[in-house]
Design an enzyme around this catalytic site. Structure first.
Site, mmCIF file in Angstrom:
data_model
loop_
_atom_site.group_PDB
_atom_site.id
_atom_site.type_symbol
_atom_site.label_atom_id
_atom_site.label_comp_id
_atom_site.label_asym_id
_atom_site.label_seq_id
_atom_site.Cartn_x
_atom_site.Cartn_y
_atom_site.Cartn_z
ATOM 1 N N GLY A 1 -8.526 6.420 -1.039
ATOM 2 C CA GLY A 1 -7.770 5.431 -1.790
ATOM 3 C C GLY A 1 -6.266 5.621 -1.744
ATOM 4 N N ARG B 1 -5.558 26.298 -8.185
ATOM 5 C CA ARG B 1 -5.019 25.064 -7.624
ATOM 6 C C ARG B 1 -4.106 24.410 -8.656
ATOM 7 N NH1 ARG B 1 -5.221 25.000 -2.157
ATOM 8 N NH2 ARG B 1 -7.335 25.330 -1.356
ATOM 9 N N ARG C 1 0.856 -1.190 0.000
ATOM 10 C CA ARG C 1 0.000 0.000 0.000
ATOM 11 C C ARG C 1 0.892 1.240 0.000
ATOM 12 N NH1 ARG C 1 -3.224 -3.047 -1.546
ATOM 13 N NH2 ARG C 1 -5.034 -3.894 -0.440
ATOM 14 N N GLU D 1 -7.912 34.104 5.706
ATOM 15 C CA GLU D 1 -8.249 34.067 4.282
ATOM 16 C C GLU D 1 -9.320 35.081 3.886
ATOM 17 O OE1 GLU D 1 -9.136 30.096 3.038
ATOM 18 O OE2 GLU D 1 -7.085 29.398 3.404
ATOM 19 N N ALA E 1 -10.664 27.062 3.810
ATOM 20 C CA ALA E 1 -10.154 25.813 4.375
ATOM 21 C C ALA E 1 -8.654 25.934 4.579
ATOM 22 C CB ALA E 1 -10.461 24.635 3.451
ATOM 23 N N GLU F 1 -5.856 11.761 4.727
ATOM 24 C CA GLU F 1 -6.389 13.094 5.022
ATOM 25 C C GLU F 1 -7.812 13.037 5.558
ATOM 26 O OE1 GLU F 1 -7.318 17.378 2.806
ATOM 27 O OE2 GLU F 1 -6.622 15.658 1.631
ATOM 28 N N GLU G 1 2.136 34.379 3.051
ATOM 29 C CA GLU G 1 3.017 34.765 1.953
ATOM 30 C C GLU G 1 2.863 33.768 0.804
ATOM 31 O OE1 GLU G 1 7.763 35.617 1.060
ATOM 32 O OE2 GLU G 1 7.080 35.160 3.099
#
Length: 201
Positions: A128, A77, A50, A109, A89, A132, A151
């Site tokens: 998978g 992203r 794994r 933010e 988040a 997290e 920053e």
């Protein structure tokens, strides 16, 4: 083996499904993430490997304005090469609790400070290949201030209605999984189906 035809399987014993770690090694250690390769034993005794990413955990905040609109962000992203629509988040710092992290990320933010908070639950976005988890927090009675971006952090903050966000989900403009889960919680709560345990801070 006869498969059950109802949801009783959800709470059944899982010993016949578990995998057991034989050995574990770190194959990459980054500033934020690390990657491990484990040798495991399958439920039937056969060996397997794994590989997975180790993540410190994170929070996501669903901030509700007095008029009912929601505070959201637009942020580029890099891994998916596109600008995403998201709820605020961020990752947990070492030893940091979920509420403290949620308060910090919302302020840094967006500049908003919330008087009331409610922990909705937790999600595992990529089971998978990573460990997290993301805690889902709701925030209201917001007071606007001056945000303090890290920053190298660039993002737009704006407000949108639930209907607008749902439309962007439907049209494929909003595809961030954690934000979609937050929208599900919001819809269920506003419909009176799910409750939230609010606390004043």
């Amino acid at each position: 083996m006869t498969l059950p035809l109802d949801a009783s399987v959800v709470d059944a014993d899982d010993a016949h499904l578990r995998e057991h770690t034989v050995s574990s090694e770190t194959v990459y250690e980054g500033r934020f993430l690390s990657m491990r390769r484990d040798r495991i034993e399958l439920p039937d005794g056969r060996p397997a490997t794994r590989e997975y990413v180790v993540h410190p955990g994170a929070v996501m905040v669903v901030p509700i304005l007095p008029d009912g609109r929601l505070v959201v962000e637009r942020q580029y992203r890099y891994p998916v090469s596109r600008t995403m629509i998201e709820f605020p988040a961020g990752k947990l710092d070492p030893g940091e609790g979920g509420l403290v992290c949620a308060q910090r990320e919302l302020f840094e933010e967006t500049g908003y400070v919330a008087r009331r908070w409610a922990r909705a639950g937790q999600m595992h976005p990529v089971i998978g290949y990573a460990n997290e988890f993301i805690e889902i927090w709701f925030a209201d009675e917001l007071t606007e201030g001056e945000r303090q971006l890290d920053e190298g952090e660039f993002l737009d903050v704006f407000a949108a209605t639930q209907a607008e966000l749902e439309g962007w989900m439907r049209d494929g403009r909003l595809t961030d999984a954690k934000t979609i889960v937050g929208m599900m919680w919001l819809a269920q709560w506003r419909a009176g189906n799910w409750s939230l345990d609010w606390q004043t801070v």
